[in-house]
Scaffold this motif. Structure first.
Motif, mmCIF file in Angstrom:
data_model
loop_
_atom_site.group_PDB
_atom_site.id
_atom_site.type_symbol
_atom_site.label_atom_id
_atom_site.label_comp_id
_atom_site.label_asym_id
_atom_site.label_seq_id
_atom_site.Cartn_x
_atom_site.Cartn_y
_atom_site.Cartn_z
ATOM 1 N N ARG A 24 0.824 -1.207 0.000
ATOM 2 C CA ARG A 24 0.000 0.000 0.000
ATOM 3 C C ARG A 24 0.859 1.258 0.000
ATOM 4 O O ARG A 24 2.039 1.226 0.355
ATOM 5 C CB ARG A 24 -0.932 -0.002 1.222
ATOM 6 C CG ARG A 24 -1.913 -1.158 1.201
ATOM 7 C CD ARG A 24 -2.998 -1.023 2.233
ATOM 8 N NE ARG A 24 -3.978 -2.098 2.120
ATOM 9 C CZ ARG A 24 -5.098 -2.181 2.824
ATOM 10 N NH1 ARG A 24 -5.384 -1.230 3.711
ATOM 11 N NH2 ARG A 24 -5.928 -3.189 2.659
ATOM 12 N N THR A 175 -2.409 -6.549 -6.095
ATOM 13 C CA THR A 175 -1.197 -5.723 -6.203
ATOM 14 C C THR A 175 -1.143 -4.984 -7.525
ATOM 15 O O THR A 175 -0.682 -3.838 -7.582
ATOM 16 C CB THR A 175 0.059 -6.605 -6.047
ATOM 17 O OG1 THR A 175 0.048 -7.237 -4.768
ATOM 18 C CG2 THR A 175 1.329 -5.780 -6.175
ATOM 19 N N SER A 193 -3.024 -0.631 -4.444
ATOM 20 C CA SER A 193 -1.577 -0.778 -4.483
ATOM 21 C C SER A 193 -0.981 0.179 -5.506
ATOM 22 O O SER A 193 -1.533 0.344 -6.602
ATOM 23 C CB SER A 193 -1.204 -2.216 -4.855
ATOM 24 O OG SER A 193 0.159 -2.300 -5.239
#
Length: 321
Positions: A24, A175, A193
């Motif tokens: 993150r 991701t 992400s």
């Protein structure tokens, strides 16, 4: 026959560590700062395990563990000499130190470097295998899970469950793929992400359909490409030459990890001689396409090349002003 380090007999798979949370925004800088503060002592890992770590990072216990995992996997921190020691890396200091070039991850070069460290090195099994060994372009979530289950079974990896693989695949996709925005979701939630900004994997068609986006990558600079090339070459061969075929197609190569087609790879290799002042050269002598190096394969030198992409952006911004 499948190729690459994942198929070596001594390979140890990794399908966990992230606690199901994708990388993150802000995590790498926070992890870097926490380790930097303790770097002179033996207890760097305590920054992520002490009772006050939850208050310090402002996230839950599992997220603290995930934060450390991603900072390590991204090459920002690494184990030190002591049992509980963690230290910052050269890459971490260049990016997130007091005079760091991109302390808040605003430059695409940082995202490409992180992606390379996750998918260009075999430690994270799902990341590496998906970019380097998966044979298709489009896929469904369950297809990727089943393919990795088959690899685990064929390689006879112990203690790898279907549930663990499924969770890892879920984290892998989160991701790289931005979540579909809903009326109740904030913009931050849809861009979970930072690596989703690279656009390497897109959701297509059905709910669980995805596509690897192969082709030119305009935000990928020559410096990061060369960093990846040196890293790959160092692990692939000690020879003074490296074939075009290896750079474009071998598992763990820049061509595979960055999803470049052959023309993109060729264009970048042609630019190496000017970019490196002759240290790396492209050759097509006698029809043999290859890169020739006149220097050692040194990762500190590779990092210097990568940092050139940040300087180029600064020059372009100054000229625009």
């Amino acid at each position: 026959m499948p190729r690459g380090p994942i198929y070596n007999d001594n390979y140890r798979p990794q399908f966990s560590g992230h606690e199901t949370f994708p990388l993150r925004y802000g995590w790498l800088k926070k992890a870097y700062d926490a380790v930097y503060e303790r770097e002179d002592g033996p207890g760097g890992k305590l920054a992520f395990t002490r009772d006050d770590s939850i208050a310090r990072f402002g996230v839950g216990k599992n997220m603290v563990s995930s934060m450390r995992h991603w900072a390590t996997a991204s090459g920002i921190i690494e184990d030190g000499e002591g049992a509980n020691a963690l230290v910052t890396t050269s890459l971490g200091r260049q990016l997130f130190g007091k005079s760091g070039l991109d302390r808040y991850i605003e430059h695409p070069a940082t995202l490409w470097l992180i992606h390379w460290n996750l998918a260009g090195r075999p430690e994270k099994t799902t990341w590496y295998w998906s970019f380097n060994n998966f044979p298709g372009v489009t896929f469904e979530r369950e297809q990727l899970v089943r393919a990795l289950e088959k690899v685990a079974k064929d390689r006879e990896w112990p203690r790898v469950s279907a549930t663990t693989i499924r969770r890892d695949v879920e984290c892998f996709l989160r991701t790289y793929v931005a979540k579909t925005a809903s009326g109740a979701a904030s913009p931050e939630d849809s861009l979970e992400s930072p690596l989703a900004e690279l656009g390497l994997i897109k959701a297509v068609g059905r709910r669980d359909g995805f596509r690897f986006v192969r082709g030119p990558k305009s935000s990928l600079g020559n410096g990061v490409f060369l960093y990846a090339l040196i890293d790959f070459w160092k692990n692939y061969s000690s020879a003074q030459t490296l074939s075009f075929e290896a750079v474009a197609h071998e598992p763990g190569s820049p061509g595979r990890v960055f999803l470049l087609d052959e023309n993109d790879v060729a264009d970048r290799l042609l630019a190496l001689e000017d970019f490196t002042k002759g240290s790396f050269r492209w050759s097509e002598t006698a029809g043999l396409k290859q890169v020739i190096r006149d220097v050692a394969l040194d990762m500190e030198a590779a990092l210097i090349y990568a940092m050139c992409d940040y300087k180029q952006k600064t020059i372009e911004s100054s000229e625009a002003a």
